[in-house]
Design a protein around this motif. Structure first.
Motif, PDB file in Angstrom:
ATOM      1  N   LEU A  22       2.723  13.031  -9.056  1.00  0.00           N
ATOM      2  CA  LEU A  22       3.264  11.817  -9.698  1.00  0.00           C
ATOM      3  C   LEU A  22       3.958  11.757 -11.158  1.00  0.00           C
ATOM      4  N   ARG A  23       4.582  13.125 -11.528  1.00  0.00           N
ATOM      5  CA  ARG A  23       5.599  12.973 -12.259  1.00  0.00           C
ATOM      6  C   ARG A  23       6.739  12.763 -11.667  1.00  0.00           C
ATOM      7  N   MET A  24       7.482  13.661 -10.894  1.00  0.00           N
ATOM      8  CA  MET A  24       8.678  13.609 -10.352  1.00  0.00           C
ATOM      9  C   MET A  24       8.745  12.749  -8.672  1.00  0.00           C
ATOM     10  N   TYR A  25       7.426  12.397  -8.782  1.00  0.00           N
ATOM     11  CA  TYR A  25       7.497  11.416  -6.720  1.00  0.00           C
ATOM     12  C   TYR A  25       8.412   9.934  -7.089  1.00  0.00           C
ATOM     13  N   PRO A  26       9.503   9.307  -7.001  1.00  0.00           N
ATOM     14  CA  PRO A  26       9.511   8.120  -7.628  1.00  0.00           C
ATOM     15  C   PRO A  26       8.821   7.005  -6.448  1.00  0.00           C
ATOM     16  N   VAL A  27       7.735   6.858  -6.916  1.00  0.00           N
ATOM     17  CA  VAL A  27       7.364   6.221  -5.872  1.00  0.00           C
ATOM     18  C   VAL A  27       4.981   6.437  -6.529  1.00  0.00           C
ATOM     19  N   ASP A  28       5.062   4.647  -7.312  1.00  0.00           N
ATOM     20  CA  ASP A  28       4.250   4.319  -7.997  1.00  0.00           C
ATOM     21  C   ASP A  28       2.950   4.539  -6.786  1.00  0.00           C
ATOM     22  N   PHE A  29       2.191   5.278  -6.597  1.00  0.00           N
ATOM     23  CA  PHE A  29       0.796   5.804  -5.779  1.00  0.00           C
ATOM     24  C   PHE A  29      -0.512   4.323  -5.949  1.00  0.00           C
ATOM     25  N   THR A  30      -0.452   3.981  -4.998  1.00  0.00           N
ATOM     26  CA  THR A  30      -1.927   3.030  -4.756  1.00  0.00           C
ATOM     27  C   THR A  30      -3.126   3.278  -4.525  1.00  0.00           C
ATOM     28  N   GLU A  31      -2.720   5.018  -3.720  1.00  0.00           N
ATOM     29  CA  GLU A  31      -4.275   5.331  -3.501  1.00  0.00           C
ATOM     30  C   GLU A  31      -3.667   7.017  -3.450  1.00  0.00           C
ATOM     31  N   MET A  32      -4.799   8.319  -3.833  1.00  0.00           N
ATOM     32  CA  MET A  32      -4.422   9.221  -3.208  1.00  0.00           C
ATOM     33  C   MET A  32      -5.215  10.245  -3.264  1.00  0.00           C
ATOM     34  N   HIS A  33      -5.208  11.436  -2.289  1.00  0.00           N
ATOM     35  CA  HIS A  33      -6.399  11.388  -1.464  1.00  0.00           C
ATOM     36  C   HIS A  33      -5.921  13.175  -1.136  1.00  0.00           C
ATOM     37  N   ALA A  34      -6.652  13.744  -2.085  1.00  0.00           N
ATOM     38  CA  ALA A  34      -6.566  14.970  -1.557  1.00  0.00           C
ATOM     39  C   ALA A  34      -7.560  15.980  -1.335  1.00  0.00           C
ATOM     40  N   PHE A  35      -7.012  16.927  -0.598  1.00  0.00           N
ATOM     41  CA  PHE A  35      -8.513  17.694   0.412  1.00  0.00           C
ATOM     42  C   PHE A  35      -8.204  18.795  -0.067  1.00  0.00           C
ATOM     43  N   GLU A  36      -9.196  20.184  -0.744  1.00  0.00           N
ATOM     44  CA  GLU A  36      -9.267  21.057  -1.589  1.00  0.00           C
ATOM     45  C   GLU A  36     -11.086  21.372  -0.555  1.00  0.00           C
ATOM     46  N   VAL A  37     -10.939  23.048  -0.245  1.00  0.00           N
ATOM     47  CA  VAL A  37     -12.450  22.894   0.454  1.00  0.00           C
ATOM     48  C   VAL A  37     -12.608  23.724  -1.351  1.00  0.00           C
ATOM     49  N   ASP A  38     -12.066  24.299  -1.667  1.00  0.00           N
ATOM     50  CA  ASP A  38     -12.944  25.247  -2.954  1.00  0.00           C
ATOM     51  C   ASP A  38     -12.922  24.732  -3.558  1.00  0.00           C
ATOM     52  N   THR A  39     -14.213  24.173  -3.948  1.00  0.00           N
ATOM     53  CA  THR A  39     -14.783  23.199  -4.694  1.00  0.00           C
ATOM     54  C   THR A  39     -14.457  23.271  -6.681  1.00  0.00           C
ATOM     55  N   HIS A  40     -14.302  25.006  -6.644  1.00  0.00           N
ATOM     56  CA  HIS A  40     -13.693  25.866  -8.043  1.00  0.00           C
ATOM     57  C   HIS A  40     -12.417  25.198  -8.110  1.00  0.00           C
ATOM     58  N   LEU A  41     -11.306  25.344  -7.732  1.00  0.00           N
ATOM     59  CA  LEU A  41     -10.185  24.931  -7.532  1.00  0.00           C
ATOM     60  C   LEU A  41      -9.674  23.816  -8.271  1.00  0.00           C
ATOM     61  N   LEU A  42      -9.761  22.239  -7.147  1.00  0.00           N
ATOM     62  CA  LEU A  42      -8.946  21.257  -7.992  1.00  0.00           C
ATOM     63  C   LEU A  42     -10.617  20.382  -8.306  1.00  0.00           C
ATOM     64  N   ARG A  43     -10.857  20.080  -9.520  1.00  0.00           N
ATOM     65  CA  ARG A  43     -11.187  18.905 -10.503  1.00  0.00           C
ATOM     66  C   ARG A  43     -10.210  18.647 -11.280  1.00  0.00           C
ATOM     67  N   ARG A 103       0.872  -0.887  -0.028  1.00  0.00           N
ATOM     68  CA  ARG A 103      -0.398   0.037  -0.011  1.00  0.00           C
ATOM     69  C   ARG A 103       1.171   1.334  -0.175  1.00  0.00           C
ATOM     70  N   ARG A 104       0.811   1.909  -1.247  1.00  0.00           N
ATOM     71  CA  ARG A 104       1.426   3.224  -1.527  1.00  0.00           C
ATOM     72  C   ARG A 104       0.917   4.627  -1.177  1.00  0.00           C
ATOM     73  N   VAL A 105       0.260   5.225  -0.443  1.00  0.00           N
ATOM     74  CA  VAL A 105      -0.467   6.701  -0.041  1.00  0.00           C
ATOM     75  C   VAL A 105       0.222   7.745  -0.151  1.00  0.00           C
ATOM     76  N   TYR A 106      -0.937   8.611  -1.216  1.00  0.00           N
ATOM     77  CA  TYR A 106       0.114  10.363  -1.104  1.00  0.00           C
ATOM     78  C   TYR A 106      -1.564  11.349  -0.335  1.00  0.00           C
ATOM     79  N   LEU A 107      -0.931  11.729   0.150  1.00  0.00           N
ATOM     80  CA  LEU A 107      -2.168  13.081   1.275  1.00  0.00           C
ATOM     81  C   LEU A 107      -1.779  14.467   0.372  1.00  0.00           C
ATOM     82  N   ASP A 108      -2.695  14.993  -0.313  1.00  0.00           N
ATOM     83  CA  ASP A 108      -1.906  16.337  -0.648  1.00  0.00           C
ATOM     84  C   ASP A 108      -3.201  17.451   0.079  1.00  0.00           C
ATOM     85  N   LEU A 109      -3.006  17.631   1.139  1.00  0.00           N
ATOM     86  CA  LEU A 109      -3.402  18.891   2.557  1.00  0.00           C
ATOM     87  C   LEU A 109      -3.555  20.537   1.532  1.00  0.00           C
ATOM     88  N   GLY A 110      -4.418  20.746   1.170  1.00  0.00           N
ATOM     89  CA  GLY A 110      -4.291  21.954   0.458  1.00  0.00           C
ATOM     90  C   GLY A 110      -3.983  21.549  -1.239  1.00  0.00           C
TER      91      GLY A 110
END
Length: 352
Positions: free
Chosen positions: A184-205, A165-172
């Motif tokens: 995704l491009r530069m970090y030398p790990v193939d993540f099996t799951e990514m959890h991204a938090f962004e309160v502004d619904t217009h920003l992260l899509r 299990r290889r997890v990336y959490l992006d907080l903000g």
């Protein structure tokens, strides 16, 4: 006729065993580029054992100054120098010894810190340049440039891809094209799951369609490939990314749409030390109570393998980015927080 004396068989066995050991040791010492950490760990009784096997993929043995067992060792800089109104980086006005320093003159990447973290080298924190070396020295036009971090990433020293299990959490997370795309491009790990938090619904899509590498070039001739678009994220990776439009906080608050990120990581994601866990945190000042809690929680330094955090503070050099709102937090306090995290076993970098 004289008698012939025979050599006792045990003497022959001893000679054969001795010669075999000699050949093996010679191969290890002079003809192999493999590493044998178990042998090295027994070679010196004066070595200091740092880190833990869960966090670093194996015990690392290094010789370090005694000061590295204190918070001051990880500060790695004279706090009094940070209180100067101006830090002069002009090589014409600093002492000649400093003017010839290649870390000032040439390198986008700063020198290593005096003290290791979990037994591994990590970059020296550079608050005089606001932790953004390339941008401050005008090597890069982008304040978000992350070039200085690349040589110090933990997967370059420890294999973080060998865990199920290889997890990336992006907080903000902000926009999809910023930190998520970089990891995704530069970090030398193939993540099996990514959890991204962004309160502004217009920003992260997330992109609606995944990137198809096979159809992304036109064949004008056999010697070149002309890209139609910048390489994106394939569909199979998009399916691994989950987006949360919530505030990242130190406590749950349904009315404020806030989630206790420590509880979320431990209970909802059930993250364990045997997982690969990478966290990037850029939450506009809310990082302070969360990180203080993590330093008091003995589980978190074992769960989080590598941490990237933008620590927000008030300083004249950052007020052009509207950081005056973070007063009265100072740059010296930001440095101390990062050093304290390292002292508590977090392999942490100032983001970006």
């Amino acid at each position: 006729m004289g008698s012939v004396s025979l050599v006792h068989p045990w003497i022959l066995y001893f000679c054969i065993a001795f010669l075999t050991c000699y050949v093996v040791l010679d191969l290890i010492a002079n003809h192999s580029d493999l590493e044998f950490p178990d042998l090295l760990s027994c070679s010196s009784s004066s070595s200091v054992l740092l880190g833990n096997s869960n966090a670093s993929g194996g015990n690392a043995v290094v010789d370090e100054p005694a000061v590295c067992r204190t918070l001051e060792g990880h500060l790695d800089i004279d706090l009094a120098s940070l209180r100067q109104k101006h830090v002069d980086l002009n090589p014409q006005t600093v002492p000649s010894r400093q003017a010839e320093d290649p870390w000032r003159q040439m390198k986008w990447v700063g020198p290593a810190a005096t003290c290791r973290v979990r037994g591994h080298l990590i970059e020296r924190l550079d608050p005089a340049l606001n932790f953004r070396r390339g941008f401050s020295l005008r090597f890069a036009s982008d304040v978000e440039d992350k070039t200085h971090l690349l040589p110090w990433l933990l997967p370059s020293r420890v294999n973080l891809n060998n865990r199920r299990r290889r997890v990336y959490l992006d907080l903000g997370a902000n926009a999809f094209s910023t930190s998520i795309t970089w990891f995704l491009r530069m970090y030398p790990v193939d993540f099996t799951e990514m959890h991204a938090f962004e309160v502004d619904t217009h920003l992260l899509r997330k992109p609606e369609a995944g990137f198809n590498e096979g159809s992304n070039y036109a064949p004008p001739n056999q010697w070149s490939k002309m890209l139609k678009e910048t390489a994106g994220v394939p569909s199979w990776m998009l399916s691994r990314i989950r987006v949360y439009n919530q505030f990242v906080s130190d406590g749950d608050d349904a009315l404020q749409n806030a989630v206790n990120i420590t509880r979320f990581m431990k209970e909802e994601l059930s993250l364990k030390p045997e997982d690969t866990v990478v966290v990037k945190m850029d939450i506009e000042g809310s990082e302070w109570p969360i990180l203080r809690r993590w330093m008091q929680d003995p589980d978190m330094s074992s769960i989080v393998d590598e941490l990237f955090v933008e620590v927000h503070y008030d300083h004249p050099s950052m007020r052009g980015y509207h950081w005056a709102r973070f007063s009265p937090t100072t740059r010296e306090q930001a440095l101390t927080l990062l050093a304290d995290l390292r002292f508590h076993g977090f392999f942490v970098h100032a983001w970006p």
